[in-house]
Scaffold this motif. Structure first.
Motif, PDB file in Angstrom:
ATOM      1  N   GLU A  10      16.551  62.579  30.407  1.00 32.89           N
ATOM      2  CA  GLU A  10      17.998  62.850  30.390  1.00 32.89           C
ATOM      3  C   GLU A  10      18.403  63.734  31.567  1.00 32.89           C
ATOM      4  O   GLU A  10      19.467  63.538  32.155  1.00 32.89           O
ATOM      5  CB  GLU A  10      18.388  63.539  29.076  1.00 32.89           C
ATOM      6  N   LEU A  32      12.373  55.346  26.536  1.00 33.85           N
ATOM      7  CA  LEU A  32      11.194  56.129  26.162  1.00 33.85           C
ATOM      8  C   LEU A  32       9.983  55.215  26.118  1.00 33.85           C
ATOM      9  O   LEU A  32      10.061  54.097  25.600  1.00 33.85           O
ATOM     10  CB  LEU A  32      11.402  56.757  24.786  1.00 33.85           C
ATOM     11  N   TYR A  43      17.316  55.081  31.107  1.00 36.20           N
ATOM     12  CA  TYR A  43      15.915  55.305  30.727  1.00 36.20           C
ATOM     13  C   TYR A  43      15.546  54.628  29.420  1.00 36.20           C
ATOM     14  O   TYR A  43      16.408  54.327  28.597  1.00 36.20           O
ATOM     15  CB  TYR A  43      15.607  56.803  30.632  1.00 36.20           C
ATOM     16  N   GLU A  66      12.072  62.895  26.193  1.00 32.77           N
ATOM     17  CA  GLU A  66      13.462  62.464  26.365  1.00 32.77           C
ATOM     18  C   GLU A  66      14.277  63.458  27.197  1.00 32.77           C
ATOM     19  O   GLU A  66      15.054  63.045  28.056  1.00 32.77           O
ATOM     20  CB  GLU A  66      14.109  62.257  24.990  1.00 32.77           C
ATOM     21  N   HIS A  67      14.085  64.762  26.970  1.00 35.34           N
ATOM     22  CA  HIS A  67      14.949  65.707  27.694  1.00 35.34           C
ATOM     23  C   HIS A  67      14.682  65.669  29.205  1.00 35.34           C
ATOM     24  O   HIS A  67      15.590  65.887  30.017  1.00 35.34           O
ATOM     25  CB  HIS A  67      14.829  67.128  27.120  1.00 35.34           C
TER      26      HIS A  67
END
Ligand SMILES: NC(=O)c1ccc[n+]([C@@H]2O[C@H](COP(=O)([O-])OP(=O)(O)OC[C@H]3O[C@@H](n4cnc5c(N)ncnc54)[C@H](OP(=O)(O)O)[C@@H]3O)[C@@H](O)[C@H]2O)c1
Length: 251
Positions: free
Chosen positions: A44, A57, A55, A40-41
């Motif tokens: 992001e 996942l 986005y 996720e990071h």
């Protein structure tokens, strides 16, 4: 469903490397881009650099999740104009380290992971009779290369698969294409200990892909000064090919 007039692209493996660069290049041109990945990071961070990237996942090895993410994406944004099945993995496999787990993993991500994405996308585009799907393969899929046997085989499978369906799908209005890059500077190639010939940046790679989106040819390959040499090697008889590749790689 959000109504928008901009073109819509979905890119798997969009959190880094070529996928990230392509997402940002299309975003700059006003496309609505959706990226997917497992981390996720990373996703992001790409969104933070963009105008309007979103986005979801997704682990592409998860068949049900691939279907679910595609459904959610279509409900929220509509059916993409372009889907880039780019998520991929690479670890070399020297012969002395024959690794069955690695062979399974490379096939699960690079080949079956692409099939998991293709499964929902293809019938939707066929029903609409339009759309473009890019399978991220590699020049490593042209012919066998020492230390890259399982990676090359997973990419060769993509090329063969797309070759089989290109013409029948084109007649239905859907373009199924392959992208075969040479060496691109990313985290994936950072593990290569040799000097990579004709290496280009991920931004250059993204530019080559964007330029090719208006054409309908089967293959997008770059940089041609390198990939065309490999293409020629592909035409050689085995005896000559093995001789030359052994000379070049020392294996
Ligand atoms: N770099 C090159 O020289 C080169 C040359 C030819 C072809 N390619 C191909 O280009 C594609 C992109 O590679 P890259 O060089 O840009 O490397 P990269 O930066 O490592 O990008 C690969 C992306 O795939 C994602 N990914 C990996 N496994 C995944 C999974 N199971 N589910 C979902 N996402 C997954 C990764 O994100 P997460 O780990 O966060 O999920 C990552 O963002 C790959 O298919 C690669 O084989 C690269």
């Amino acid at each position: 469903m959000v109504q928008n007039t901009s073109k819509l692209a979905w890119i798997t493996g969009g959190g880094s490397g070529i996928g990230e660069a392509l997402a940002l290049a299309l975003d700059k041109q006003g496309w609505q881009v959706i990226i997917s990945g497992r981390t996720e990071h990373k996703l992001e961070a790409v969104v933070a650099k963009s105008q309007q990237i979103a986005y979801f996942l997704l682990d592409v090895t998860d068949r049900a999740q691939s279907q679910q993410v595609f459904n959610t994406l279509c409900e929220a944004y509509g059916l993409p104009d372009i889907v880039v099945l780019n998520a991929g993995y690479y670890t070399p496999m020297p012969l002395k380290e024959f690794n069955l787990d690695l062979i399974y993993k490379l096939n699960q991500v690079n080949y079956l992971g692409v099939m998991n994405g293709l499964a929902p996308v293809l019938p939707a585009m066929q029903a609409r009779a339009s759309g473009q799907i890019l399978l991220m393969s590699s020049v490593a899929g042209y012919r066998g290369l020492p230390d890259a046997a399982p990676y090359g085989a997973s990419k060769a499978a993509l090329i063969n698969f797309a070759e089989a369906l290109y013409m029948p799908l084109k007649q239905q209005g859907v373009l199924l294409r392959v992208v075969n890059p040479g060496f691109v500077t990313t985290q994936l190639t950072a593990q290569n200990s040799f000097k990579m010939p004709a290496e280009i940046t991920s931004t250059e790679a993204a530019d080559r892909i964007v330029e090719a989106l208006d054409s309908t040819c089967f293959e997008i390959t770059f940089p041609k000064r390198f990939t065309y040499i490999l293409k020629m090697l592909r035409c050689l008889p085995y005896r000559l090919y093995f001789f030359l590749i052994s000379k070049v790689t020392g294996k």
